[in-house]
Design a protein around this motif. Structure first.
Motif, PDB file in Angstrom:
ATOM      1  N   UNK A   1      68.220  57.215  59.792  1.00  0.00           N
ATOM      2  CA  UNK A   1      66.834  56.769  59.869  1.00  0.00           C
ATOM      3  C   UNK A   1      66.591  56.193  61.240  1.00  0.00           C
ATOM      4  N   UNK A   2      65.523  56.655  61.880  1.00  0.00           N
ATOM      5  CA  UNK A   2      65.241  56.169  63.219  1.00  0.00           C
ATOM      6  C   UNK A   2      63.754  56.266  63.493  1.00  0.00           C
ATOM      7  N   UNK A   3      63.202  55.189  64.028  1.00  0.00           N
ATOM      8  CA  UNK A   3      61.768  55.172  64.353  1.00  0.00           C
ATOM      9  C   UNK A   3      61.526  55.132  65.854  1.00  0.00           C
ATOM     10  N   UNK A   4      62.559  55.285  66.660  1.00  0.00           N
ATOM     11  CA  UNK A   4      62.390  55.146  68.107  1.00  0.00           C
ATOM     12  C   UNK A   4      62.471  56.469  68.849  1.00  0.00           C
ATOM     13  N   UNK A   5      62.217  57.566  68.160  1.00  0.00           N
ATOM     14  CA  UNK A   5      62.182  58.893  68.789  1.00  0.00           C
ATOM     15  C   UNK A   5      63.504  59.280  69.436  1.00  0.00           C
ATOM     16  N   UNK A   6      64.596  58.847  68.853  1.00  0.00           N
ATOM     17  CA  UNK A   6      65.922  59.170  69.375  1.00  0.00           C
ATOM     18  C   UNK A   6      66.665  60.146  68.461  1.00  0.00           C
ATOM     19  N   UNK A   7      65.980  60.700  67.474  1.00  0.00           N
ATOM     20  CA  UNK A   7      66.647  61.518  66.466  1.00  0.00           C
ATOM     21  C   UNK A   7      67.434  62.681  67.063  1.00  0.00           C
ATOM     22  N   UNK A   8      66.858  63.390  68.013  1.00  0.00           N
ATOM     23  CA  UNK A   8      67.531  64.569  68.574  1.00  0.00           C
ATOM     24  C   UNK A   8      68.825  64.148  69.270  1.00  0.00           C
ATOM     25  N   UNK A   9      68.744  63.127  70.088  1.00  0.00           N
ATOM     26  CA  UNK A   9      69.924  62.642  70.808  1.00  0.00           C
ATOM     27  C   UNK A   9      70.997  62.147  69.839  1.00  0.00           C
ATOM     28  N   UNK A  10      70.581  61.347  68.870  1.00  0.00           N
ATOM     29  CA  UNK A  10      71.549  60.783  67.922  1.00  0.00           C
ATOM     30  C   UNK A  10      72.190  61.862  67.060  1.00  0.00           C
ATOM     31  N   UNK A  11      71.392  62.786  66.571  1.00  0.00           N
ATOM     32  CA  UNK A  11      71.941  63.823  65.692  1.00  0.00           C
ATOM     33  C   UNK A  11      72.865  64.757  66.467  1.00  0.00           C
ATOM     34  N   UNK A  12      72.552  65.029  67.716  1.00  0.00           N
ATOM     35  CA  UNK A  12      73.428  65.857  68.541  1.00  0.00           C
ATOM     36  C   UNK A  12      74.786  65.173  68.730  1.00  0.00           C
ATOM     37  N   UNK A  13      74.755  63.895  69.061  1.00  0.00           N
ATOM     38  CA  UNK A  13      75.997  63.134  69.238  1.00  0.00           C
ATOM     39  C   UNK A  13      76.783  63.076  67.929  1.00  0.00           C
ATOM     40  N   UNK A  14      76.086  62.868  66.823  1.00  0.00           N
ATOM     41  CA  UNK A  14      76.758  62.796  65.520  1.00  0.00           C
ATOM     42  C   UNK A  14      77.414  64.131  65.166  1.00  0.00           C
TER      43      UNK A  14
ATOM     44  N   UNK B   1      61.408  70.720  65.538  1.00  0.00           N
ATOM     45  CA  UNK B   1      61.859  72.062  65.928  1.00  0.00           C
ATOM     46  C   UNK B   1      63.242  72.006  66.579  1.00  0.00           C
ATOM     47  N   UNK B   2      63.444  71.031  67.445  1.00  0.00           N
ATOM     48  CA  UNK B   2      64.753  70.907  68.114  1.00  0.00           C
ATOM     49  C   UNK B   2      65.860  70.616  67.098  1.00  0.00           C
ATOM     50  N   UNK B   3      65.582  69.754  66.131  1.00  0.00           N
ATOM     51  CA  UNK B   3      66.575  69.434  65.103  1.00  0.00           C
ATOM     52  C   UNK B   3      66.897  70.677  64.277  1.00  0.00           C
ATOM     53  N   UNK B   4      65.874  71.420  63.902  1.00  0.00           N
ATOM     54  CA  UNK B   4      66.100  72.653  63.145  1.00  0.00           C
ATOM     55  C   UNK B   4      66.915  73.640  63.970  1.00  0.00           C
ATOM     56  N   UNK B   5      66.620  73.746  65.256  1.00  0.00           N
ATOM     57  CA  UNK B   5      67.371  74.646  66.130  1.00  0.00           C
ATOM     58  C   UNK B   5      68.841  74.218  66.245  1.00  0.00           C
ATOM     59  N   UNK B   6      69.103  72.910  66.109  1.00  0.00           N
ATOM     60  CA  UNK B   6      70.475  72.398  66.167  1.00  0.00           C
ATOM     61  C   UNK B   6      71.223  72.637  64.861  1.00  0.00           C
ATOM     62  N   UNK B   7      70.491  73.075  63.840  1.00  0.00           N
ATOM     63  CA  UNK B   7      71.126  73.306  62.546  1.00  0.00           C
ATOM     64  C   UNK B   7      71.071  72.109  61.606  1.00  0.00           C
ATOM     65  N   UNK B   8      70.296  71.096  61.968  1.00  0.00           N
ATOM     66  CA  UNK B   8      70.124  69.953  61.061  1.00  0.00           C
ATOM     67  C   UNK B   8      69.319  70.451  59.869  1.00  0.00           C
TER      68      UNK B   8
END
Length: 134
Positions: free
Chosen positions: A59-72, A98-105
């Motif tokens: 859960x993140x409200x600071x628009x860091x989801x793409x960065x965090x999910x990539x690192x995870x 879209x970026x998260x979906x492209x990463x396979x999340x």
């Protein structure tokens, strides 16, 4: 029983939403491990491996989801947890979705998502990974 790790990494201190998600998952019969506020992505990955979870929700409200999910994703591969289902929610820009979906999340849930939607998603995808019918 499906085991879900919920985490609120970074400096975002608004945890009402993740607590509502935790309650909904518990009420649906899942075991929930909540890391609390201001954890780090490396701590999330290590905890997920130690707790042998089926899914991780960030859960993140600071628009860091793409960065965090990539690192995870990268850390889970290194630690042998690349079979763990990843889901995320919070304030998500359309381009981030879209970026998260492209990463396979596989699960991306913006504000306003009905509890039943993410509960059903987790049940179906964890069962699919275990090789049982949804």
């Amino acid at each position: 029983m499906i085991r879900v790790l919920l985490a609120k990494p970074g400096i975002d201190g608004h945890d009402v939403g993740v607590k509502i998600v935790a309650r909904a998952l518990r009420d649906a019969g899942m075991e929930v491990i909540y890391t609390g506020l201001r954890t780090t992505i490396p701590d999330v990955a290590r905890t997920a491996i130690q707790e042998d979870v089926d899914a991780i929700g960030i859960s993140n409200l600071s628009a860091q989801n793409v960065t965090m999910m990539s690192q995870l994703q990268e850390l889970l591969i290194e630690l042998g947890g690349d079979d763990i289902l990843l889901v995320t929610g919070g304030s998500l820009l359309p381009e981030d979705i879209r970026a998260l979906n492209d990463m396979g999340i596989e699960g991306v849930f913006p504000p306003g998502t009905a509890n039943e939607d993410f509960i059903t998603f987790i049940r179906q995808h964890v069962r699919t990974r275990e090789g049982t019918e949804a």
